[in-house]
Design an enzyme around this catalytic site. Structure first.
Site, PDB file in Angstrom:
ATOM      1  N   TYR A  70     -29.387  25.574  55.188  1.00 55.97           N
ATOM      2  CA  TYR A  70     -29.331  26.197  56.513  1.00 55.97           C
ATOM      3  C   TYR A  70     -29.324  27.720  56.418  1.00 55.97           C
ATOM      4  O   TYR A  70     -29.562  28.417  57.402  1.00 55.97           O
ATOM      5  CB  TYR A  70     -28.099  25.732  57.295  1.00 55.97           C
ATOM      6  CG  TYR A  70     -28.144  24.264  57.720  1.00 55.97           C
ATOM      7  CD1 TYR A  70     -29.244  23.468  57.418  1.00 55.97           C
ATOM      8  CD2 TYR A  70     -27.092  23.689  58.407  1.00 55.97           C
ATOM      9  CE1 TYR A  70     -29.277  22.134  57.783  1.00 55.97           C
ATOM     10  CE2 TYR A  70     -27.126  22.343  58.784  1.00 55.97           C
ATOM     11  CZ  TYR A  70     -28.224  21.580  58.458  1.00 55.97           C
ATOM     12  OH  TYR A  70     -28.260  20.251  58.828  1.00 55.97           O
ATOM     13  N   LYS A  82     -27.487  14.665  45.788  1.00 55.09           N
ATOM     14  CA  LYS A  82     -28.753  13.969  45.514  1.00 55.09           C
ATOM     15  C   LYS A  82     -29.196  14.416  44.122  1.00 55.09           C
ATOM     16  O   LYS A  82     -30.281  14.978  43.917  1.00 55.09           O
ATOM     17  CB  LYS A  82     -29.767  14.348  46.616  1.00 55.09           C
ATOM     18  CG  LYS A  82     -31.043  13.540  46.635  1.00 55.09           C
ATOM     19  CD  LYS A  82     -30.860  12.095  47.068  1.00 55.09           C
ATOM     20  CE  LYS A  82     -32.171  11.336  46.945  1.00 55.09           C
ATOM     21  NZ  LYS A  82     -32.007   9.879  47.046  1.00 55.09           N
ATOM     22  N   ASP A 108     -28.037   8.993  50.126  1.00 54.21           N
ATOM     23  CA  ASP A 108     -28.619   7.813  50.787  1.00 54.21           C
ATOM     24  C   ASP A 108     -27.654   6.630  50.681  1.00 54.21           C
ATOM     25  O   ASP A 108     -27.430   5.901  51.648  1.00 54.21           O
ATOM     26  CB  ASP A 108     -30.009   7.476  50.226  1.00 54.21           C
ATOM     27  CG  ASP A 108     -30.102   7.635  48.709  1.00 54.21           C
ATOM     28  OD1 ASP A 108     -29.182   8.236  48.106  1.00 54.21           O
ATOM     29  OD2 ASP A 108     -31.088   7.160  48.126  1.00 54.21           O
ATOM     30  N   ASP A 165     -23.398  17.758  57.620  1.00 52.15           N
ATOM     31  CA  ASP A 165     -23.763  17.771  59.035  1.00 52.15           C
ATOM     32  C   ASP A 165     -24.061  16.343  59.490  1.00 52.15           C
ATOM     33  O   ASP A 165     -23.558  15.861  60.518  1.00 52.15           O
ATOM     34  CB  ASP A 165     -25.020  18.663  59.187  1.00 52.15           C
ATOM     35  CG  ASP A 165     -25.327  18.991  60.627  1.00 52.15           C
ATOM     36  OD1 ASP A 165     -24.539  18.590  61.508  1.00 52.15           O
ATOM     37  OD2 ASP A 165     -26.353  19.642  60.883  1.00 52.15           O
ATOM     38  N   ASP A 216     -21.167  13.321  61.385  1.00 48.20           N
ATOM     39  CA  ASP A 216     -21.476  12.678  62.670  1.00 48.20           C
ATOM     40  C   ASP A 216     -21.457  11.159  62.532  1.00 48.20           C
ATOM     41  O   ASP A 216     -20.965  10.453  63.413  1.00 48.20           O
ATOM     42  CB  ASP A 216     -22.857  13.120  63.178  1.00 48.20           C
ATOM     43  CG  ASP A 216     -22.747  14.273  64.158  1.00 48.20           C
ATOM     44  OD1 ASP A 216     -21.690  14.954  64.144  1.00 48.20           O
ATOM     45  OD2 ASP A 216     -23.697  14.505  64.929  1.00 48.20           O
TER      46      ASP A 216
END
Ligand code: NAD
Length: 357
Positions: free
Chosen positions: A142, A191, A223, A247, A251
């Site tokens: 980001y 990852k 994943d 992020d 959620d």
């Protein structure tokens, strides 16, 4: 002890829920012999109306001089058509940068009395759920280099994920410290089978873990983590992860609790400074109607007691007061179900104050 707290009520239901949280903190201070001094400052849409800026300089200065910041919510339809850099949400991004808030802590806590709100089957979730997602907030993709260029297939766009050892180390320490106060288990999500930045991430986590021998640590690919959160969420205690993965996963984890009006968050800087806010927005549809659930903000204040003021006993007392009120079947509209007792924002605040005694 004395603590200075800057409050940013903001827009919509922000003032309703901050008012109740201040009353609750004052009662708690009385009981435990602390004094909380509140300074209200402008931020969001209300600041745009009064000063033309979503985050006035004075707000930043007062926040910086405080021990912690308590924020309601910002935004609303009135300001939706303003250009991006003038919108109320800029106050949040500005505060993160100005205050150096690099760690975002989001507990996904399913309270026993609200367990029916969880969308998973009872045999998966049991009676309750308590996961803490620790997300890196000021680095990674980001904030990495981005742009457009001419590539093999013509115009292309790129974003870059980059993490330094220092950035990973400081977020790792926040996560491990939190784990020592909880169930002493850390899952670091990356990852590393593909990304070099994740391989560095993993090696730094391993190094930091050596300083916390009492904490069990494991690594999980993102994943798999997104799948495991649904398949077997009870295996998690503290999840430490990067900005983008956090992020998404925070959620996902919060959905497991089923109720947006219940979820607190903390954003921490180096040292003990932090900004505390509910994860929900300004709910303009119910603003000023005594309908908002103040619990997410009150639980954010409990996080403030724990993480910025090191008042664990007081934090627990506040959390227990909330649980007691829920066990007595009191509910605001957003968490209402058949047979429960419907109350407004103010009544919920009063009930929590009474439960503290
Ligand atoms: P929202 O979270 O404000 O509301 C979604 C729904 O949940 C609404 O029906 C609302 O009434 C309900 N709700 C939310 N919080 C509640 C509470 N405490 N008690 C009872 N009901 C509650 O999300 P939205 O409608 O997408 O956004 C409204 C505004 O808030 C927008 O301007 C958005 O940009 C802003 N927003 C701000 C923040 C923040 O300040 N951190 C976060 C998200 C959205």
């Amino acid at each position: 002890m004395n603590f200075n707290i800057a409050t940013i009520p903001g827009d919509g239901i922000g003032p309703d829920i901050i008012e109740q949280t201040i009353l609750v903190l004052n009662k708690l201070g009385e009981k435990y012999g602390h004094s909380f001094n509140f300074t209200e400052v402008l931020g969001g849409g209300v600041a745009i109306d009064k000063t033309g800026e979503p985050l006035p300089k004075e707000t930043i200065e007062i926040c910086k001089k405080s021990d912690a910041v308590l924020l309601g919510a910002v935004g609303g339809p009135k300001w939706d058509n303003l250009p991006g850099d003038k919108r109320p949400e800029q106050a949040l991004l500005g505060l993160r940068g100005e205050l150096g808030l690099f760690a975002n802590l989001r507990p996904a806590l399913l309270h026993k009395p609200l367990k029916d709100a969880c969308p998973l089957k009872p045999e998966i979730i049991g009676d309750s759920l308590d996961i803490l997602v620790v997300r890196e907030l000021t680095g990674g993709i980001y904030f990495g280099e981005r742009g457009r260029r001419n590539g093999k297939y013509g115009e292309e766009a790129y974003d870059t994920e980059a993490y330094s050892v220092k950035e990973v180390e400081r977020i790792a320490r926040v996560g491990f410290e939190a784990a020592t106060k909880r169930n002493k288990k850390v899952t670091s999500v990356d990852k590393a089978n593909i990304l070099e930045s994740s391989r560095l991430w993993r090696s730094v986590i391993e190094e930091v873990a050596k300083d916390y021998p009492e904490v069990e640590v494991n690594h999980m690919y993102v994943d798999n983590a997104s799948m495991q959160l649904i398949r077997n969420p009870k295996q998690f205690d503290v999840i430490i992860t990067s900005n983008m993965f956090g992020d998404i996963l925070s959620d996902e984890a919060s959905m497991l609790t089923g109720s947006i009006g219940m979820l607190p968050s903390a954003s921490l800087a180096e040292g003990s400074f932090g900004l505390y806010e509910p994860i929900h927005g300004s709910a303009p549809d119910i603003a000023g109607q005594n309908k908002a659930n103040p619990i997410a903000t009150i639980l954010s204040a409990a996080m403030m007691l724990r993480y910025s003021f090191n008042l664990e006993e007081e934090a627990l007392a506040l959390e227990n007061a909330v649980t007691k009120v829920l066990e007595e079947d009191y509910r605001t509209g957003d968490i209402m179900s058949e047979g429960m007792k419907l109350v407004g924002t103010k009544e919920m605040g009063e009930l929590i104050i009474n439960a503290l005694q």
